[in-house]
Design a protein around this motif. Structure first.
Motif, PDB file in Angstrom:
ATOM      1  N   LEU A  58      -4.134  -4.612  18.453  1.00 40.30           N
ATOM      2  CA  LEU A  58      -4.878  -3.683  17.608  1.00 40.30           C
ATOM      3  C   LEU A  58      -3.954  -2.904  16.686  1.00 40.30           C
ATOM      4  N   GLU A  59      -2.767  -2.544  17.190  1.00 37.27           N
ATOM      5  CA  GLU A  59      -1.821  -1.826  16.333  1.00 37.27           C
ATOM      6  C   GLU A  59      -1.332  -2.719  15.194  1.00 37.27           C
ATOM      7  N   ASN A  60      -1.137  -4.015  15.486  1.00 38.11           N
ATOM      8  CA  ASN A  60      -0.767  -4.951  14.415  1.00 38.11           C
ATOM      9  C   ASN A  60      -1.874  -5.046  13.367  1.00 38.11           C
ATOM     10  N   LEU A  61      -3.116  -5.073  13.853  1.00 37.82           N
ATOM     11  CA  LEU A  61      -4.241  -5.112  12.925  1.00 37.82           C
ATOM     12  C   LEU A  61      -4.285  -3.817  12.116  1.00 37.82           C
ATOM     13  N   GLY A  62      -3.961  -2.684  12.785  1.00 36.62           N
ATOM     14  CA  GLY A  62      -3.919  -1.404  12.079  1.00 36.62           C
ATOM     15  C   GLY A  62      -2.914  -1.419  10.953  1.00 36.62           C
ATOM     16  N   GLU A  63      -1.747  -1.997  11.198  1.00 39.17           N
ATOM     17  CA  GLU A  63      -0.731  -2.102  10.151  1.00 39.17           C
ATOM     18  C   GLU A  63      -1.274  -2.902   8.961  1.00 39.17           C
ATOM     19  N   ASP A  64      -1.961  -4.013   9.267  1.00 43.62           N
ATOM     20  CA  ASP A  64      -2.506  -4.852   8.190  1.00 43.62           C
ATOM     21  C   ASP A  64      -3.561  -4.093   7.379  1.00 43.62           C
ATOM     22  N   MET A  65      -4.366  -3.292   8.067  1.00 43.23           N
ATOM     23  CA  MET A  65      -5.425  -2.560   7.377  1.00 43.23           C
ATOM     24  C   MET A  65      -4.846  -1.432   6.517  1.00 43.23           C
ATOM     25  N   ILE A  66      -3.787  -0.770   7.003  1.00 41.57           N
ATOM     26  CA  ILE A  66      -3.126   0.263   6.201  1.00 41.57           C
ATOM     27  C   ILE A  66      -2.518  -0.372   4.956  1.00 41.57           C
ATOM     28  N   GLU A  67      -1.889  -1.526   5.137  1.00 36.12           N
ATOM     29  CA  GLU A  67      -1.320  -2.248   3.995  1.00 36.12           C
ATOM     30  C   GLU A  67      -2.391  -2.593   2.977  1.00 36.12           C
ATOM     31  N   GLN A  68      -3.523  -3.128   3.460  1.00 39.05           N
ATOM     32  CA  GLN A  68      -4.596  -3.515   2.547  1.00 39.05           C
ATOM     33  C   GLN A  68      -5.164  -2.297   1.823  1.00 39.05           C
ATOM     34  N   LYS A  69      -5.256  -1.173   2.534  1.00 38.54           N
ATOM     35  CA  LYS A  69      -5.767   0.051   1.918  1.00 38.54           C
ATOM     36  C   LYS A  69      -4.861   0.492   0.777  1.00 38.54           C
ATOM     37  N   ALA A  70      -3.547   0.471   1.011  1.00 38.07           N
ATOM     38  CA  ALA A  70      -2.596   0.869  -0.034  1.00 38.07           C
ATOM     39  C   ALA A  70      -2.716  -0.048  -1.250  1.00 38.07           C
ATOM     40  N   LYS A  71      -2.821  -1.347  -1.013  1.00 34.47           N
ATOM     41  CA  LYS A  71      -2.919  -2.298  -2.120  1.00 34.47           C
ATOM     42  C   LYS A  71      -4.221  -2.114  -2.900  1.00 34.47           C
ATOM     43  N   ASP A  72      -5.323  -1.861  -2.176  1.00 32.24           N
ATOM     44  CA  ASP A  72      -6.608  -1.672  -2.844  1.00 32.24           C
ATOM     45  C   ASP A  72      -6.585  -0.427  -3.736  1.00 32.24           C
ATOM     46  N   VAL A  73      -6.076   0.685  -3.188  1.00 34.78           N
ATOM     47  CA  VAL A  73      -6.035   1.927  -3.966  1.00 34.78           C
ATOM     48  C   VAL A  73      -5.090   1.775  -5.153  1.00 34.78           C
ATOM     49  N   SER A  74      -3.965   1.091  -4.936  1.00 29.89           N
ATOM     50  CA  SER A  74      -3.030   0.853  -6.040  1.00 29.89           C
ATOM     51  C   SER A  74      -3.704   0.077  -7.168  1.00 29.89           C
ATOM     52  N   LYS A  75      -4.478  -0.944  -6.806  1.00 28.27           N
ATOM     53  CA  LYS A  75      -5.167  -1.750  -7.824  1.00 28.27           C
ATOM     54  C   LYS A  75      -6.226  -0.922  -8.546  1.00 28.27           C
ATOM     55  N   GLN A  76      -6.942  -0.075  -7.806  1.00 27.73           N
ATOM     56  CA  GLN A  76      -7.951   0.779  -8.431  1.00 27.73           C
ATOM     57  C   GLN A  76      -7.294   1.744  -9.420  1.00 27.73           C
ATOM     58  N   CYS A  77      -6.147   2.309  -9.035  1.00 27.41           N
ATOM     59  CA  CYS A  77      -5.414   3.200  -9.942  1.00 27.41           C
ATOM     60  C   CYS A  77      -4.961   2.451 -11.192  1.00 27.41           C
ATOM     61  N   GLU A  78      -4.464   1.240 -10.988  1.00 24.84           N
ATOM     62  CA  GLU A  78      -3.999   0.433 -12.119  1.00 24.84           C
ATOM     63  C   GLU A  78      -5.128   0.185 -13.113  1.00 24.84           C
ATOM     64  N   ILE A  79      -6.303  -0.183 -12.611  1.00 27.41           N
ATOM     65  CA  ILE A  79      -7.451  -0.445 -13.483  1.00 27.41           C
ATOM     66  C   ILE A  79      -7.850   0.823 -14.229  1.00 27.41           C
ATOM     67  N   TYR A  80      -7.872   1.942 -13.513  1.00 25.96           N
ATOM     68  CA  TYR A  80      -8.296   3.203 -14.128  1.00 25.96           C
ATOM     69  C   TYR A  80      -7.306   3.633 -15.210  1.00 25.96           C
ATOM     70  N   LEU A  81      -6.007   3.534 -14.924  1.00 26.11           N
ATOM     71  CA  LEU A  81      -4.994   3.969 -15.880  1.00 26.11           C
ATOM     72  C   LEU A  81      -4.955   3.055 -17.103  1.00 26.11           C
ATOM     73  N   GLN A  82      -5.227   1.769 -16.913  1.00 23.88           N
ATOM     74  CA  GLN A  82      -5.297   0.861 -18.054  1.00 23.88           C
ATOM     75  C   GLN A  82      -6.470   1.221 -18.969  1.00 23.88           C
ATOM     76  N   ALA A  83      -7.540   1.728 -18.368  1.00 23.88           N
ATOM     77  CA  ALA A  83      -8.712   2.114 -19.159  1.00 23.88           C
ATOM     78  C   ALA A  83      -8.525   3.481 -19.816  1.00 23.88           C
ATOM     79  N   HIS A  84      -7.555   4.276 -19.313  1.00 18.52           N
ATOM     80  CA  HIS A  84      -7.312   5.616 -19.875  1.00 18.52           C
ATOM     81  C   HIS A  84      -5.817   5.795 -20.135  1.00 18.52           C
TER      82      HIS A  84
END
Length: 317
Positions: A58-84
């Motif tokens: 479960l802790e390994n899965l937690g690491e994967d989910m934290i990683e995915q969360k960081a990547k998702d938020v980073s991509k959302q920021c990238e899209i928003y900043l490109q639009a503004h």
């Protein structure tokens, strides 16, 4: 060959359960009574091993989910900043929509935050007192954390563990994943206490230990009434049954929503926005990951429609 989480957990649990029992078979020839007592104690050890292995998975899965969360938020920021592209950091900090993108929950106590590489300064954080504070101010107090942060200032993606002192003064281990927002001077970090992901193990530990105690009592009774060989066989079957049930419980609750998210992500990556509804209702990190996917899909649909409208306007001209 792809191996599922369920298969991995089952294999690990069965190996941990069966190997000690094979050793007991060699001891049976010499001392039946000693073997019976050893078998009883070994059942407890196997239970502890099962829980430890489940916690590790479960802790390994937690690491994967934290990683995915960081990547998702980073991509959302990238899209928003490109639009503004014209917005300054001060304007972004005053933009509530961008604040919601950069600061999101991770687990029960974790969160994402955004910092600027040069200077190494926190720009968005759930604690307003830390906004615009130089990160180097904490390098002596939290050297392990600073050791993770420092390589990201040159644009690297880094993850790792570090000790952090909570508001109550308790020091606990956290896991963080830092990834840059492409094309910008910013970095997104996602972090939370890793113990949150093993909480399901803690909740059922008492119940499992109770079942193991009952199994031990049955083994002791069986040792006095039947041959050692039959006792070992009975213990093996009971132990394997417990291992399979516990392993299947953990794996099945994790793999089903992850498979659904993977299927949706594959379709979105190919530009297929049909059947991208995510109906995962889970009050845990998987639910948060599903919510992040939903926000990402909404953003992608919005910008796809915006690009289509621009193309239509150009063609009309």
């Amino acid at each position: 060959m792809k191996i599922s989480i369920l298969q991995k957990i089952l294999v690990v649990m069965l190996i941990v359960a069966v190997l000690p029992l094979i050793s007991l078979g060699f001891l049976a020839v010499n001392d039946e009574k000693a073997v019976g007592m050893s078998a009883a104690e070994d059942a407890r050890i196997l239970g502890d091993s099962t829980l430890k292995s489940a916690r590790y998975a479960l802790e390994n899965l937690g690491e994967d989910m934290i990683e995915q969360k960081a990547k998702d938020v980073s991509k959302q920021c990238e899209i928003y900043l490109q639009a503004h592209p014209e917005m300054t950091i001060s304007e972004l900090q005053a933009d509530t929509e961008f604040q919601k993108i950069t600061v999101q929950k991770v687990g029960e106590t974790g969160y994402t935050y955004l910092y600027e590489k040069d200077p190494a300064t926190i720009r968005f954080h759930p604690d307003s007192e830390l906004v615009d504070v130089p990160m180097s101010d904490f390098k002596d107090q939290f050297p392990a954390w600073w050791g993770i942060i420092r390589p990201t200032l040159s644009g690297l993606t880094i993850c790792g563990y570090y000790d952090w002192e909570s508001s109550s003064g308790e020091v606990s281990e956290k896991f963080a994943y830092m990834t840059p927002v492409e094309g910008t001077p910013y970095v997104i970090a996602a972090t939370t206490y890793i113990s949150e992901f093993s909480e399901p193990v803690n909740k059922i530990e008492t119940k499992v230990q109770s079942e193991i105690d009952n199994t031990i009592n049955e083994i002791k009774v069986s040792t006095e009434s039947v041959s050692t060989q039959n006792t070992i066989l009975l213990m093996t079957l009971i132990t394997i049954f417990i291992v399979i049930i516990v392993s299947y419980f953990f794996a099945s609750t994790l793999t089903s929503p992850i498979k659904r998210l993977t299927s949706v992500a594959d379709r979105v990556s190919m530009g297929d926005m049909e059947d991208t509804d995510i109906d995962i209702e889970s009050e845990d990190e998987i639910g948060e990951l599903a919510d992040s996917f939903k926000r990402m899909i909404v953003s992608v649909k919005y910008y796809m429609s915006k690009v289509k409208d621009q193309d239509d306007d150009e063609s009309d001209e």
